[in-house]
Write a protein that holds these residues in place. Structure first.
Motif: not given
Length: 324
Positions: A94-95, A61-63, A58-59, A66, A144, A98-100
């Motif tokens: 992902a970074d 920063r994520r949307s 999990v980055p 995600p 999440r 912004e996805f997992i």
């Protein structure tokens, strides 16, 4: 004394030959773990009466909602090996996007894919890996706030077969899948129940794959080790999905730049896309083996040539991101 000297020379020569064979054909060259915004995490999940394990990234920063990208490992592997096989690229992506990224572990290091002849325990015991994947999606949606409409799956070899199983049996679950060095089982080797619905799908196969034959046939390393039954040719695998998506003509063949002329391979891409239809893509790695294209990661050469012209994960994510 002379016999002892001869024996010593023979031992040295055998050791040298063994070292040469290992360094040339069996050694794996991987890249170091890159600098990332967060750490890989590991967890367990009970599915039915079995405890299953998985890793996920999990980055920092994520949307807000995600996407989820499942990455399934190959035979005798685990989530960490899937991560390194792609050169940590899904973590980097992902970074950036912004996805997992989710790296599940198969039962006893294998997936229960759609090949009836597969000898491993996951197949013999009929482990429900589709249910496992659905349970993971539910967890990440609940905990999440993941976007259930943007679930993607890719995998390598046995993991690519697992991605195909999701496309065949759970088209409602995945928006798009990418099967790497994997082809559809032949009808007599098919061990799942296709729903016959179109899914956006990418297939990336090597024309000189010593395990998963590009032209179809028995899945076994050089025809000898690890028999998993028979598969369709890559062309027939693609034809299955283009027909479901409503395409009745071949797509143009695009030769991608040969950025690494020393790798013994090149890349050709075919892309079917039209408004209101699922997308289908074929990446043919001409001269490529049972490996994942990447400029730096080098699996054992006994598996064939590794293409360095493209980064497989980047091509896959671009396809996922654009999937209708």
């Amino acid at each position: 004394m002379k016999l002892l000297r001869i024996a010593a020379v023979v031992v040295v020569l055998l050791a040298a030959a063994g070292l040469f064979f290992w360094s040339r054909y069996l050694r794996t060259t991987r890249i170091e773990t890159p600098s990332l915004s967060a750490r890989l995490q590991q967890a367990t999940l009970r599915v039915g009466d079995r405890e299953r394990t998985f890793r996920y990234y999990v980055p920092k920063r994520r949307s807000l909602h995600p996407a989820l990208v499942f990455v399934f490992h190959g035979s005798d592997g685990d989530g960490q090996r899937a991560r390194t096989a792609f050169g940590y690229e899904f973590d980097r992506l992902a970074d950036e996007h912004e996805f997992i990224a989710i790296y599940p572990d198969g039962f006893e290091q294998h997936w229960n894919d759609c090949r009836k002849a597969a000898p491993f325990a996951a197949n013999r015991l009929d482990i429900d890996d589709v249910k496992f994947t659905r349970a993971l999606v539910d967890i990440f949606v609940r905990e999440r706030h993941a976007d259930r409409s943007r679930v993607f799956a890719t995998g390598i070899s046995n993991g690519g077969q697992m991605a195909l199983r999701l496309a065949l049996e759970a088209p409602d679950l995945v928006r798009a899948v990418a099967a790497v060095i994997a082809s559809m089982p032949t009808p007599e080797n098919l061990d799942c129940k296709p729903r016959g619905e179109a899914v956006s799908i990418l297939v990336m196969n090597g024309s000189a794959d010593p395990m998963n034959p590009y032209e179809g046939g028995t899945v076994a390393l050089y025809g000898v080790w690890g028999n998993r039954g028979t598969v369709l040719s890559t062309a027939d695998t693609i034809a299955y999905w283009t027909k479901l998506a409503g395409y009745d003509a071949p797509a143009p063949v695009e030769a991608l730049p040969d950025r690494d002329p020393t790798d013994g391979s090149t890349v050709e891409r075919m892309l079917w896309q039209a408004p209101g239809r699922k997308a289908v893509a074929l990446y043919t790695i001409r001269g490529g083996g049972h490996t994942v294209p990447h400029p730096q990661v080098r699996p054992p050469r006994i598996l064939g040539a590794t293409n360095g012209d493209i980064v497989a994960a980047h091509e896959i994510w671009s396809f996922f991101e654009a999937a209708p």
